[in-house]
Design a protein around this motif. Structure first.
Motif, PDB file in Angstrom:
ATOM      1  N   LEU A   1       8.116 -18.914   0.840  1.00 58.84           N
ATOM      2  CA  LEU A   1       6.879 -18.349   0.313  1.00 58.84           C
ATOM      3  C   LEU A   1       6.721 -16.862   0.592  1.00 58.84           C
ATOM      4  N   GLU A   2       7.728 -16.211   1.148  1.00 59.41           N
ATOM      5  CA  GLU A   2       7.614 -14.788   1.441  1.00 59.41           C
ATOM      6  C   GLU A   2       8.972 -14.121   1.323  1.00 59.41           C
ATOM      7  N   GLY A   3       8.958 -12.796   1.156  1.00 59.76           N
ATOM      8  CA  GLY A   3      10.211 -12.062   1.125  1.00 59.76           C
ATOM      9  C   GLY A   3      10.158 -10.866   0.202  1.00 59.76           C
ATOM     10  N   ASN A   4      11.255 -10.119   0.172  1.00 66.60           N
ATOM     11  CA  ASN A   4      11.392  -9.013  -0.761  1.00 66.60           C
ATOM     12  C   ASN A   4      11.496  -9.569  -2.179  1.00 66.60           C
ATOM     13  N   VAL A   5      10.819  -8.910  -3.108  1.00 65.38           N
ATOM     14  CA  VAL A   5      10.797  -9.373  -4.493  1.00 65.38           C
ATOM     15  C   VAL A   5      12.021  -8.832  -5.228  1.00 65.38           C
ATOM     16  N   GLU A   6      12.750  -9.729  -5.871  1.00 66.32           N
ATOM     17  CA  GLU A   6      13.869  -9.324  -6.722  1.00 66.32           C
ATOM     18  C   GLU A   6      13.665  -9.901  -8.115  1.00 66.32           C
ATOM     19  N   VAL A   7      14.068  -9.143  -9.126  1.00 68.69           N
ATOM     20  CA  VAL A   7      13.913  -9.510 -10.530  1.00 68.69           C
ATOM     21  C   VAL A   7      15.283  -9.538 -11.187  1.00 68.69           C
ATOM     22  N   MET A   8      15.528 -10.564 -12.005  1.00 63.21           N
ATOM     23  CA  MET A   8      16.771 -10.640 -12.780  1.00 63.21           C
ATOM     24  C   MET A   8      16.595  -9.893 -14.089  1.00 63.21           C
ATOM     25  N   TYR A   9      17.480  -8.935 -14.347  1.00 63.16           N
ATOM     26  CA  TYR A   9      17.459  -8.205 -15.619  1.00 63.16           C
ATOM     27  C   TYR A   9      18.889  -8.009 -16.095  1.00 63.16           C
ATOM     28  N   ASN A  10      19.156  -8.460 -17.315  1.00 64.34           N
ATOM     29  CA  ASN A  10      20.502  -8.360 -17.878  1.00 64.34           C
ATOM     30  C   ASN A  10      21.556  -8.955 -16.944  1.00 64.34           C
ATOM     31  N   GLY A  11      21.200 -10.058 -16.310  1.00 60.80           N
ATOM     32  CA  GLY A  11      22.160 -10.773 -15.480  1.00 60.80           C
ATOM     33  C   GLY A  11      22.341 -10.225 -14.085  1.00 60.80           C
ATOM     34  N   THR A  12      21.550  -9.219 -13.694  1.00 57.25           N
ATOM     35  CA  THR A  12      21.712  -8.595 -12.379  1.00 57.25           C
ATOM     36  C   THR A  12      20.394  -8.621 -11.616  1.00 57.25           C
ATOM     37  N   TRP A  13      20.465  -8.987 -10.342  1.00 52.87           N
ATOM     38  CA  TRP A  13      19.277  -8.972  -9.493  1.00 52.87           C
ATOM     39  C   TRP A  13      19.029  -7.552  -8.986  1.00 52.87           C
ATOM     40  N   GLY A  14      17.761  -7.132  -9.005  1.00 57.63           N
ATOM     41  CA  GLY A  14      17.376  -5.831  -8.479  1.00 57.63           C
ATOM     42  C   GLY A  14      16.016  -5.891  -7.812  1.00 57.63           C
ATOM     43  N   THR A  15      15.674  -4.866  -7.059  1.00 60.65           N
ATOM     44  CA  THR A  15      14.424  -4.855  -6.303  1.00 60.65           C
ATOM     45  C   THR A  15      13.325  -4.114  -7.060  1.00 60.65           C
ATOM     46  N   ILE A  16      12.129  -4.124  -6.491  1.00 63.16           N
ATOM     47  CA  ILE A  16      10.958  -3.422  -7.026  1.00 63.16           C
ATOM     48  C   ILE A  16      10.504  -2.416  -5.983  1.00 63.16           C
ATOM     49  N   CYS A  17      10.278  -1.182  -6.414  1.00 69.39           N
ATOM     50  CA  CYS A  17       9.797  -0.158  -5.484  1.00 69.39           C
ATOM     51  C   CYS A  17       8.336  -0.401  -5.134  1.00 69.39           C
ATOM     52  N   ASP A  18       7.925  -0.026  -3.911  1.00 70.75           N
ATOM     53  CA  ASP A  18       6.571  -0.332  -3.449  1.00 70.75           C
ATOM     54  C   ASP A  18       5.524   0.716  -3.828  1.00 70.75           C
ATOM     55  N   ASP A  19       5.889   1.711  -4.651  1.00 72.32           N
ATOM     56  CA  ASP A  19       4.886   2.660  -5.122  1.00 72.32           C
ATOM     57  C   ASP A  19       3.806   1.923  -5.914  1.00 72.32           C
ATOM     58  N   TYR A  20       2.553   2.094  -5.506  1.00 71.34           N
ATOM     59  CA  TYR A  20       1.391   1.448  -6.128  1.00 71.34           C
ATOM     60  C   TYR A  20       1.366  -0.075  -5.944  1.00 71.34           C
ATOM     61  N   TRP A  21       2.273  -0.614  -5.153  1.00 73.00           N
ATOM     62  CA  TRP A  21       2.334  -2.078  -4.954  1.00 73.00           C
ATOM     63  C   TRP A  21       1.111  -2.543  -4.201  1.00 73.00           C
ATOM     64  N   ASP A  22       0.402  -3.554  -4.750  1.00 74.37           N
ATOM     65  CA  ASP A  22      -0.790  -4.051  -4.076  1.00 74.37           C
ATOM     66  C   ASP A  22      -0.941  -5.551  -4.321  1.00 74.37           C
ATOM     67  N   ILE A  23      -2.054  -6.113  -3.898  1.00 71.15           N
ATOM     68  CA  ILE A  23      -2.256  -7.546  -3.961  1.00 71.15           C
ATOM     69  C   ILE A  23      -2.317  -8.063  -5.403  1.00 71.15           C
ATOM     70  N   LEU A  24      -2.719  -7.211  -6.360  1.00 70.86           N
ATOM     71  CA  LEU A  24      -2.747  -7.627  -7.753  1.00 70.86           C
ATOM     72  C   LEU A  24      -1.328  -7.858  -8.270  1.00 70.86           C
ATOM     73  N   ASP A  25      -0.395  -6.992  -7.846  1.00 72.38           N
ATOM     74  CA  ASP A  25       1.007  -7.193  -8.233  1.00 72.38           C
ATOM     75  C   ASP A  25       1.580  -8.425  -7.550  1.00 72.38           C
TER      76      ASP A  25
END
Length: 285
Positions: free
Chosen positions: A261-285
Motif C-alpha cells: 500500500l505504499e512506495g515510490n510511484v512508477e508508471v508504465m509507458y511504451n513498455g518501460t517503467w519510469g518514475t514521477i517527479c515530486d514537483d507539485y506532488w500532493d494528496i490530490l495526486d
C-alpha cells in the motif's frame, strides 16, 4: 488525465521521485485476491494470490480456466477476464499454495466460493501457479484478444466464434479496422496496423474466421464490420492481421515500500517503467 509537462519532460533527478501511501480499500471479501508479476503488485494481469488466515498464497493451475479468471477479475473491479494462465506465466510464488482444482461457474462472488480442494490441499509446485489477465471492456458475443505481442496492447488479432478462437486475414486490413479492435479491448486509439503475420502466425489448427474486413472505425465491435462472412477466406496464417493499441488506463505500481500500500510511484509507458517527479506532488495526486 492530470495536467503535466508531458512524458520525459522534466528538470528532476531521482532524489525527487514521488511516492504515496494508500489506505486499503474496504471490501466484504472473506478471502481477497491480488495480482503479482514476479514479486511486484500488478494492476490488470499477473499471478493470482489469495489471502487465507492472514497469509497470502498462490493458486494451482489444475482445472484453472476462463470462468475462474472471471471471478478473480470481478473481485478486483474489472468487467471481464481476457485469459486464464498456467505454468507460472507471471513468475513463481514462494510460500503457500492455498487452492487447487478450482472450478468456478463464473458467477461466484469470490474465488473462495468456487469448488476447490480443502485450503492448503494440493499436489502442485509453484511452476504451476495460476494467473489471469483482466480488462474493463464489455464482453460481447464475439470477443477479441491479442496474441504474440511483447505486451498486452499489441499482437495478432483473434476473435472467438462458436467457442473457438481464430485469426483475421489482413486483406483490406487498415487503421479503421484496428481502431475498432482497440476500442473493443478498452484502449483509446490504435497506433499501428500489422499484417503478414508480424506477431507470430496463428496455430495451423486455428481457423481463419474473418477476411476482407472493412470497418468505418465507428463500429463498437469487429463483428459489426463488413466482411466476407465467418470462415470464408482465401488466406493462410502468414497473412494474420494484428494491431498496436494505446491509451488503456495507465498501469501504475508502487515499489520499495514496506507493504503493497505504499512506495515510490512508477508508471508504465511504451513498455518501460519510469518514475514521477515530486514537483507539485500532493494528496490530490
Amino acid at each position: 488525465d492530470c495536467h503535466h509537462n508531458g512524458y520525459f519532460s522534466h528538470n528532476c533527478i531521482h532524489a525527487e521521485d514521488a511516492a504515496v501511501q494508500c489506505l486499503a480499500p474496504t471490501t466484504n471479501y472473506l478471502h481477497p485476491v491480488r495480482l503479482l508479476i514476479n514479486n511486484s503488485i500488478s494492476q490488470y494481469e499477473g499471478r493470482v494470490e489469495i489471502l487465507y488466515n492472514g497469509t497470502w498464497g498462490s493458486v494451482c493451475d489444475d482445472s484453472w480456466g476462463y470462468s475462474d479468471a472471471q471471478v478473480v477479475c470481478r473481485m478486483l473491479g474489472f468487467e471481464n477476464a481476457i485469459q486464464a494462465f498456467g505454468y507460472s506465466e507471471f513468475g513463481k510464488a514462494k510460500g503457500k499454495i492455498w487452492l487447487d482444482e478450482v472450478q468456478c461457474v463464473g458467477t461466484e462472488t469470490e474465488l473462495g466460493d468456487c469448488i476447490h480442494l480443502a485450503w492448503g490441499t494440493h499436489d502442485c509446485q509453484h511452476y504451476e501457479d495460476a494467473g489471469v489477465s483482466c480488462t474493463n471492456y464489455v464482453q460481447t458475443e464475439y470477443p477479441v484478444r491479442l496474441r504474440g505481442g511483447s505486451n498486452a496492447a499489441e499482437g495478432r488479432v483473434e476473435v472467438e466464434y462458436n467457442g473457438v478462437w481464430g485469426t483475421v486475414c489482413d486483406d483490406f486490413w487498415d487503421i479503421h479496422d484496428a481502431t475498432v479492435v482497440c476500442h473493443q479491448l478498452g484502449y483509446r486509439v490504435a497506433t499501428r496496423v500489422s499484417s503478414n503475420g508480424e506477431f507470430e502466425s496463428g496455430d495451423s489448427s486455428q481457423p481463419i474466421w474473418l477476411d476482407d474486413v472493412e470497418c468505418t472505425g465507428e463500429e463498437s465491435f469487429i463483428s459489426d464490420c463488413s466482411s466476407g462472412g465467418w470462415g470464408t477466406h482465401d488466406c493462410s496464417h502468414y497473412e494474420d492481421a494484428g494491431v498496436v493499441c494505446e491509451g488503456l488506463d495507465l498501469v501504475i505500481r508502487l515499489v520499495n515500500g514496506s507493504n503493497p500500500l505504499e512506495g515510490n510511484v512508477e508508471v508504465m509507458y511504451n513498455g518501460t517503467w519510469g518514475t514521477i517527479c515530486d514537483d507539485y506532488w500532493d494528496i490530490l495526486d
